[in-house]
Design an enzyme around this catalytic site. Structure first.
Site, PDB file in Angstrom:
ATOM      1  N   SER A 188       0.839  -1.200   0.000  1.00 28.27           N
ATOM      2  CA  SER A 188       0.000   0.000   0.000  1.00 28.27           C
ATOM      3  C   SER A 188       0.870   1.243   0.000  1.00 28.27           C
ATOM      4  CB  SER A 188      -0.901   0.004   1.236  1.00 28.27           C
ATOM      5  OG  SER A 188      -1.542   1.259   1.403  1.00 28.27           O
TER       6      SER A 188
ATOM      7  N   TYR B 243      -1.093  -0.134  10.323  1.00 25.45           N
ATOM      8  CA  TYR B 243      -1.180  -0.581   8.929  1.00 25.45           C
ATOM      9  C   TYR B 243       0.061  -0.153   8.151  1.00 25.45           C
ATOM     10  CZ  TYR B 243      -3.152  -1.476   4.297  1.00 25.45           C
ATOM     11  OH  TYR B 243      -3.368  -1.947   3.021  1.00 25.45           O
TER      12      TYR B 243
END
Length: 250
Positions: free
Chosen positions: A158, A171
């Protein structure tokens, strides 16, 4: 592993770009993983699909077969069961003798909160799925990828890994660590038949995205099916990219 293989009639999948190749996909019951599974099936791969929910796996398998793809091998598994990952590697070796493609897609968002407010249980669970499970997959399947004539590993990352955005600590940290892990693995395999890369899909219409951005209109986002072409390219035997973070063009 649940063997779903049955006798198949010839179909166009026999001429697909992944025909005859054995591909394992984690997080395969929904979202990006499910879309990649269906695309790989259409390209002729034999699929080993891993997810926690049996029903979700069976539904994807039904869709693959309805589209003319071969029945998949279904593996209901919580990736935090690390010993089971090793057992899966042994089972794949006994049955297939190799693994051609590994797609590490399963991931958790964790919680969006200040660093000091993250519960230890949430931290550990997210770290286990986003990083440690992928290391265990590489540890277990590295010998199997080396037995392929062209082992290919693709891990979903990501842009959050490098943005250092407030409240995204868990995350972002796990994805940044995954980036380093896969790049180092790629460097270690520069002189082998293995190519390993990371794919950053950008904003995609998934349940994780909806959880992170609840006010966002999902109709403004691309569907998982729209980004599967790049997965096929990175999984193909003729792909020579290695150690890259590949972003899906917007």
């Amino acid at each position: 592993m649940t063997d779903e293989t049955t006798e198949q009639t010839p179909s166009s999948t026999a001429n697909g770009r992944l025909a005859g190749r054995i591909a394992l996909i984690t997080g395969a019951s929904r979202g990006i993983g499910a879309a990649v599974a269906k695309r790989f099936g259409a390209e002729g791969a034999h699929l080993i699909l891993v997810a926690q929910t049996v029903g979700g796996l069976e539904e994807i398998d039904d869709e693959i077969r309805a589209a003319g793809g071969a029945p998949a091998t279904l593996v209901p598994l919580d990736l935090r069961n690390f010993d089971a990952i090793d057992q899966m590697g042994a089972s794949i070796y006994e049955r297939f003798g190799r693994l051609d493609i590994l797609v590490g897609n399963a991931g958790l968002l964790g919680t969006l909160s200040p660093v000091g407010h993250i519960a230890p249980k949430v931290w550990s669970e997210t770290l286990d799925i986003n990083l440690t499970a992928n290391w265990r997959l590489l540890r277990s399947f590295d010998p199997l990828l080396k037995l392929s004539d062209a082992g290919r590993a693709v891990f979903v990352t990501s842009g959050a890994a490098s943005k250092h955005k407030a409240y995204w600590a868990i995350y972002s940290a796990t994805k940044a660590a995954l980036d380093s892990l896969v790049k180092i693995y790629a460097a270690e395999n520069e002189k082998t038949n293995i190519c390993a890369n990371l794919l950053s899909p950008g904003p995609i219409r998934t349940s994780m995205r909806a959880k992170a951005f609840p006010g966002e209109d999902p109709e403004t986002l691309r569907t998982p099916e729209e980004i599967t072409e790049l997965f096929v390219e990175l999984a193909s035997a003729d792909c020579q990219r290695n150690g890259e973070i590949v972003e899906v063009p917007r």
